[in-house]
Scaffold this motif. Structure first.
Motif, mmCIF file in Angstrom:
data_model
loop_
_atom_site.group_PDB
_atom_site.id
_atom_site.type_symbol
_atom_site.label_atom_id
_atom_site.label_comp_id
_atom_site.label_asym_id
_atom_site.label_seq_id
_atom_site.Cartn_x
_atom_site.Cartn_y
_atom_site.Cartn_z
ATOM 1 N N LEU A 145 6.835 0.423 10.774
ATOM 2 C CA LEU A 145 5.501 0.644 11.032
ATOM 3 C C LEU A 145 4.651 -0.602 11.707
ATOM 4 C CD1 LEU A 145 4.786 2.738 8.000
ATOM 5 C CD2 LEU A 145 4.609 3.759 10.107
ATOM 6 N N ASP A 146 5.014 -1.537 11.162
ATOM 7 C CA ASP A 146 4.343 -3.112 11.765
ATOM 8 C C ASP A 146 4.907 -3.043 13.303
ATOM 9 O OD1 ASP A 146 3.094 -3.501 9.413
ATOM 10 O OD2 ASP A 146 4.491 -4.892 8.603
ATOM 11 N N ARG A 204 8.365 0.143 6.584
ATOM 12 C CA ARG A 204 7.266 -0.627 6.339
ATOM 13 C C ARG A 204 7.137 -1.706 7.708
ATOM 14 N NH1 ARG A 204 3.960 0.154 2.268
ATOM 15 N NH2 ARG A 204 4.802 1.477 0.653
ATOM 16 N N GLY A 224 2.761 -1.016 14.974
ATOM 17 C CA GLY A 224 1.218 -1.184 14.848
ATOM 18 C C GLY A 224 0.581 -0.031 14.301
ATOM 19 N N LEU A 225 1.288 0.698 13.044
ATOM 20 C CA LEU A 225 0.714 1.769 12.562
ATOM 21 C C LEU A 225 0.324 1.492 10.727
ATOM 22 C CD1 LEU A 225 3.037 4.749 13.808
ATOM 23 C CD2 LEU A 225 0.451 4.257 14.134
ATOM 24 N N GLU A 226 -0.583 2.104 10.293
ATOM 25 C CA GLU A 226 -0.614 1.973 8.873
ATOM 26 C C GLU A 226 0.413 3.044 8.086
ATOM 27 O OE1 GLU A 226 -3.026 0.125 7.239
ATOM 28 O OE2 GLU A 226 -3.761 -0.674 9.638
ATOM 29 N N ALA A 227 0.266 2.637 7.035
ATOM 30 C CA ALA A 227 1.421 3.269 5.674
ATOM 31 C C ALA A 227 1.145 4.853 5.922
ATOM 32 C CB ALA A 227 1.428 2.605 4.356
ATOM 33 N N ASP A 228 -0.056 5.232 6.072
ATOM 34 C CA ASP A 228 -0.381 6.504 6.023
ATOM 35 C C ASP A 228 -0.187 7.515 7.134
ATOM 36 O OD1 ASP A 228 -1.044 6.954 3.291
ATOM 37 O OD2 ASP A 228 -3.038 6.080 3.403
ATOM 38 N N ALA A 229 0.301 6.751 8.390
ATOM 39 C CA ALA A 229 0.264 7.511 9.455
ATOM 40 C C ALA A 229 1.298 8.743 9.359
ATOM 41 C CB ALA A 229 0.973 6.613 10.469
ATOM 42 N N ARG A 273 1.495 5.687 0.261
ATOM 43 C CA ARG A 273 0.814 6.668 1.181
ATOM 44 C C ARG A 273 0.052 7.492 0.070
ATOM 45 N NH1 ARG A 273 3.097 7.797 6.050
ATOM 46 N NH2 ARG A 273 3.081 9.969 5.689
ATOM 47 N N LYS A 315 0.811 -1.021 -0.140
ATOM 48 C CA LYS A 315 -0.070 0.143 0.136
ATOM 49 C C LYS A 315 0.956 1.051 0.032
ATOM 50 C CE LYS A 315 -3.849 2.500 2.465
ATOM 51 N NZ LYS A 315 -4.342 2.545 3.993
ATOM 52 N N ARG A 368 1.960 6.941 19.453
ATOM 53 C CA ARG A 368 1.891 5.616 19.167
ATOM 54 C C ARG A 368 3.146 5.193 20.116
ATOM 55 N NH1 ARG A 368 -0.824 1.016 20.032
ATOM 56 N NH2 ARG A 368 0.150 -0.604 19.076
#
Length: 199
Positions: free
Chosen positions: A142-143, A139, A146-151, A128, A126, A159
């Motif tokens: 971010l995992d 990536r 626990g964040l999404e790619a668009d954070a 941004r 995915k 977080r």
């Protein structure tokens, strides 16, 4: 070692076929032809596969002893064939880094049902919404958080603060069992805050 039966003295030889031919194909030989060999080069038909001939053990040995793979090659061709990496110097298609092959050039295809494009969209990570790039390491970080790619930068900081409070020994009555996870969170945050997507 097991001995061949007395009535089959050549039974132990690989490639031996009993009763394949009545006689050896070598002129004047009366022994049975039990070993397959290609015909002499001058007897091969143009574009058809060769007709095999059947030889006795002595004549197939003679044939094998006279076989030379490099016959008719120049010194340079022989050297090229003997290199340990022969054949690997040809250019090949590059491997993909994203887990899927690069999509085809769409100008070459008509895809009204989107059968080809859908596969690549599923396999591609995915992106941004703001178009800022994310590396594979970004990536993974971010995992870890626990964040999404668009954070965005604010979500990243919130977080990080939340996870540090959750895993820090001072907030857990001195329990140090989460220190490994805490260190992963800190490392991921330090890398992400310097990444182009969060700068």
């Amino acid at each position: 070692m097991r001995q061949p039966p007395k009535d089959r003295p050549n039974a132990r030889f690989h490639g031996r076929v009993e009763n394949a031919a009545d006689r050896c194909a070598h002129p004047g030989c009366e022994a049975p032809g039990e070993f397959r060999a290609p015909p002499p080069d001058e007897g091969r038909p143009g574009d058809r596969p060769p007709e095999w001939r059947w030889l006795c053990l002595d004549h197939v040995r003679e044939f094998n002893a006279g076989y030379n793979f490099f016959s008719g090659m120049s010194a340079e061709q022989i050297e090229a064939a003997q290199r340990p990496y022969a054949g690997w110097d040809r250019e090949t298609r590059a491997f993909a880094h994203s887990g899927a092959d690069r999509p085809p050039r769409w100008a070459d295809f008509a895809d009204p049902l989107d059968a080809i494009g859908a596969r690549f969209r599923r396999a591609a990570p995915k992106q941004r919404a703001d178009g800022k790039p994310l590396s594979g390491e970004n990536r993974r970080d971010l995992d870890t958080l626990g964040l999404e790619a668009d954070a965005d930068r604010k979500a990243l900081r919130q977080r990080y603060t939340e996870l540090v409070r959750r895993y820090h020994p001072d907030r857990n009555g001195g329990d140090r069992s989460h220190e490994g996870r805490l260190q992963q969170v800190i490392d991921a945050y330090q890398r992400l805050r310097k990444a182009p997507a969060f700068a």
